[in-house]
Design a protein around this motif. Structure first.
Motif, PDB file in Angstrom:
ATOM      1  N   THR A  13       0.925  -1.163  -0.005  1.00 38.85           N
ATOM      2  CA  THR A  13       0.187  -0.121   0.008  1.00 38.85           C
ATOM      3  C   THR A  13       0.800   1.128  -0.003  1.00 38.85           C
ATOM      4  OG1 THR A  13      -0.129   0.077   2.335  1.00 38.85           O
ATOM      5  CG2 THR A  13      -1.665  -1.214   1.405  1.00 38.85           C
ATOM      6  N   ILE A  14       0.324   2.415  -0.158  1.00 40.82           N
ATOM      7  CA  ILE A  14       1.061   3.627  -0.425  1.00 40.82           C
ATOM      8  C   ILE A  14       0.595   4.257   0.709  1.00 40.82           C
ATOM      9  CG2 ILE A  14       1.185   5.800  -1.340  1.00 40.82           C
ATOM     10  CD1 ILE A  14       0.629   4.202  -4.149  1.00 40.82           C
ATOM     11  N   ILE A  15       1.693   5.007   1.688  1.00 41.09           N
ATOM     12  CA  ILE A  15       1.201   5.936   2.768  1.00 41.09           C
ATOM     13  C   ILE A  15       2.080   7.114   2.797  1.00 41.09           C
ATOM     14  CG2 ILE A  15       3.019   4.777   4.384  1.00 41.09           C
ATOM     15  CD1 ILE A  15       0.654   4.756   6.632  1.00 41.09           C
ATOM     16  N   GLY A  36      -6.310  -1.453  -8.007  1.00 43.81           N
ATOM     17  CA  GLY A  36      -6.582  -1.998  -6.541  1.00 43.81           C
ATOM     18  C   GLY A  36      -5.952  -1.797  -5.545  1.00 43.81           C
ATOM     19  N   MET A  37      -4.937  -0.584  -5.635  1.00 41.15           N
ATOM     20  CA  MET A  37      -3.968  -0.345  -4.588  1.00 41.15           C
ATOM     21  C   MET A  37      -4.837   0.642  -3.637  1.00 41.15           C
ATOM     22  SD  MET A  37      -0.339   0.630  -5.205  1.00 41.15           S
ATOM     23  CE  MET A  37       0.676  -0.144  -4.008  1.00 41.15           C
ATOM     24  N   TRP A  38      -4.371   0.356  -2.302  1.00 41.25           N
ATOM     25  CA  TRP A  38      -4.854   1.255  -1.402  1.00 41.25           C
ATOM     26  C   TRP A  38      -3.809   2.529  -1.004  1.00 41.25           C
ATOM     27  CZ3 TRP A  38      -9.457   0.364   1.396  1.00 41.25           C
ATOM     28  CH2 TRP A  38     -10.152  -0.864   1.222  1.00 41.25           C
ATOM     29  N   GLN A  39      -4.285   3.550  -0.622  1.00 39.93           N
ATOM     30  CA  GLN A  39      -3.617   4.516  -0.488  1.00 39.93           C
ATOM     31  C   GLN A  39      -4.083   5.085   1.105  1.00 39.93           C
ATOM     32  OE1 GLN A  39      -2.363   7.604  -3.070  1.00 39.93           O
ATOM     33  NE2 GLN A  39      -3.326   6.334  -4.771  1.00 39.93           N
ATOM     34  N   PHE A  40      -3.204   5.575   1.958  1.00 38.25           N
ATOM     35  CA  PHE A  40      -3.340   6.034   3.214  1.00 38.25           C
ATOM     36  C   PHE A  40      -2.674   7.509   3.504  1.00 38.25           C
ATOM     37  CE2 PHE A  40      -3.739   1.555   3.281  1.00 38.25           C
ATOM     38  CZ  PHE A  40      -4.943   1.325   4.144  1.00 38.25           C
ATOM     39  N   LEU A  41      -3.471   8.301   3.329  1.00 38.26           N
ATOM     40  CA  LEU A  41      -2.856   9.837   3.437  1.00 38.26           C
ATOM     41  C   LEU A  41      -3.592  10.546   4.492  1.00 38.26           C
ATOM     42  CD1 LEU A  41      -3.353  10.080  -0.262  1.00 38.26           C
ATOM     43  CD2 LEU A  41      -1.340   9.285   0.929  1.00 38.26           C
ATOM     44  N   THR A  48       5.279  13.030  -5.286  1.00 38.82           N
ATOM     45  CA  THR A  48       5.538  11.883  -5.297  1.00 38.82           C
ATOM     46  C   THR A  48       6.435  11.246  -4.467  1.00 38.82           C
ATOM     47  OG1 THR A  48       4.840  11.993  -7.828  1.00 38.82           O
ATOM     48  CG2 THR A  48       6.199   9.868  -6.985  1.00 38.82           C
ATOM     49  N   ASP A  49       7.672  12.075  -4.043  1.00 37.91           N
ATOM     50  CA  ASP A  49       8.555  11.658  -3.479  1.00 37.91           C
ATOM     51  C   ASP A  49       8.056  11.525  -1.825  1.00 37.91           C
ATOM     52  OD1 ASP A  49       8.653  14.456  -2.956  1.00 37.91           O
ATOM     53  OD2 ASP A  49      10.788  14.683  -2.725  1.00 37.91           O
ATOM     54  N   GLU A  50       7.171  11.829  -1.509  1.00 35.92           N
ATOM     55  CA  GLU A  50       6.630  11.664  -0.020  1.00 35.92           C
ATOM     56  C   GLU A  50       5.771  10.511   0.177  1.00 35.92           C
ATOM     57  OE1 GLU A  50       5.728  16.140   1.336  1.00 35.92           O
ATOM     58  OE2 GLU A  50       4.324  15.638  -0.320  1.00 35.92           O
ATOM     59  N   ALA A  51       5.612   9.685  -0.814  1.00 36.05           N
ATOM     60  CA  ALA A  51       4.934   8.191  -0.802  1.00 36.05           C
ATOM     61  C   ALA A  51       6.029   7.208  -0.333  1.00 36.05           C
ATOM     62  CB  ALA A  51       4.554   8.056  -2.106  1.00 36.05           C
ATOM     63  N   ARG A  52       5.657   6.322   0.528  1.00 35.59           N
ATOM     64  CA  ARG A  52       6.210   5.333   1.102  1.00 35.59           C
ATOM     65  C   ARG A  52       5.220   4.275   1.025  1.00 35.59           C
ATOM     66  NH1 ARG A  52       8.814   9.151   1.337  1.00 35.59           N
ATOM     67  NH2 ARG A  52       9.924  10.033   3.014  1.00 35.59           N
ATOM     68  N   LEU A  53       6.101   2.927   0.679  1.00 31.87           N
ATOM     69  CA  LEU A  53       5.239   1.590   0.480  1.00 31.87           C
ATOM     70  C   LEU A  53       5.416   0.918   1.884  1.00 31.87           C
ATOM     71  CD1 LEU A  53       4.048   0.709  -1.947  1.00 31.87           C
ATOM     72  CD2 LEU A  53       6.296  -0.619  -2.465  1.00 31.87           C
ATOM     73  N   VAL A  54       4.343   0.415   2.328  1.00 25.01           N
ATOM     74  CA  VAL A  54       4.282  -0.416   3.527  1.00 25.01           C
ATOM     75  C   VAL A  54       3.185  -1.429   3.359  1.00 25.01           C
ATOM     76  CG1 VAL A  54       4.820   1.602   4.913  1.00 25.01           C
ATOM     77  CG2 VAL A  54       2.287   0.832   4.602  1.00 25.01           C
ATOM     78  N   SER A  55       3.078  -2.620   3.925  1.00 26.44           N
ATOM     79  CA  SER A  55       2.157  -3.524   3.948  1.00 26.44           C
ATOM     80  C   SER A  55       0.777  -3.205   4.534  1.00 26.44           C
ATOM     81  CB  SER A  55       2.247  -4.774   4.871  1.00 26.44           C
ATOM     82  OG  SER A  55       2.294  -4.441   5.959  1.00 26.44           O
TER      83      SER A  55
END
Length: 92
Positions: A13-15, A36-41, A48-55
């Motif tokens: 997911t993206i956080i 189907g990706m989840w994003q948590f903001l 774009t560079d503020e995105a992190r990938l987590v489970s």
């Protein structure tokens, strides 16, 4: 609380970095229609560079209240003003 999502706990997911690095609350959740990706903001605008990938499990562990969104279909998003507010779910 048990992991409620139908997606696997290790689903990527993206956080945003504001949640991970600064402890800001999750105020916006998107379940993207195209992939189907989840994003948590945090509700702010992001580069774009503020995105992190987590489970998905890591995002859930940060804030169990996102578990109520487990049935949110792709193409929808949910938002709230504060961490104590109820989620408002809308179609994109």
């Amino acid at each position: 609380m048990d992991f409620p999502f139908y997606d696997a706990p290790n689903t990527a997911t993206i956080i945003c970095c504001h949640i991970i690095d600064d402890g800001k609350p999750i105020l916006y959740v998107s379940h993207d229609e195209d992939d189907g990706m989840w994003q948590f903001l945090c509700g702010s605008t992001h580069d774009t560079d503020e995105a992190r990938l987590v489970s998905l499990k890591e995002a859930f562990d940060l804030d169990n209240s996102v578990g109520v969104l487990k049935d949110m279909p792709c193409g929808y998003y949910a938002e709230r003003k504060t961490q104590d507010d109820n989620w408002l779910v809308k179609k994109r």
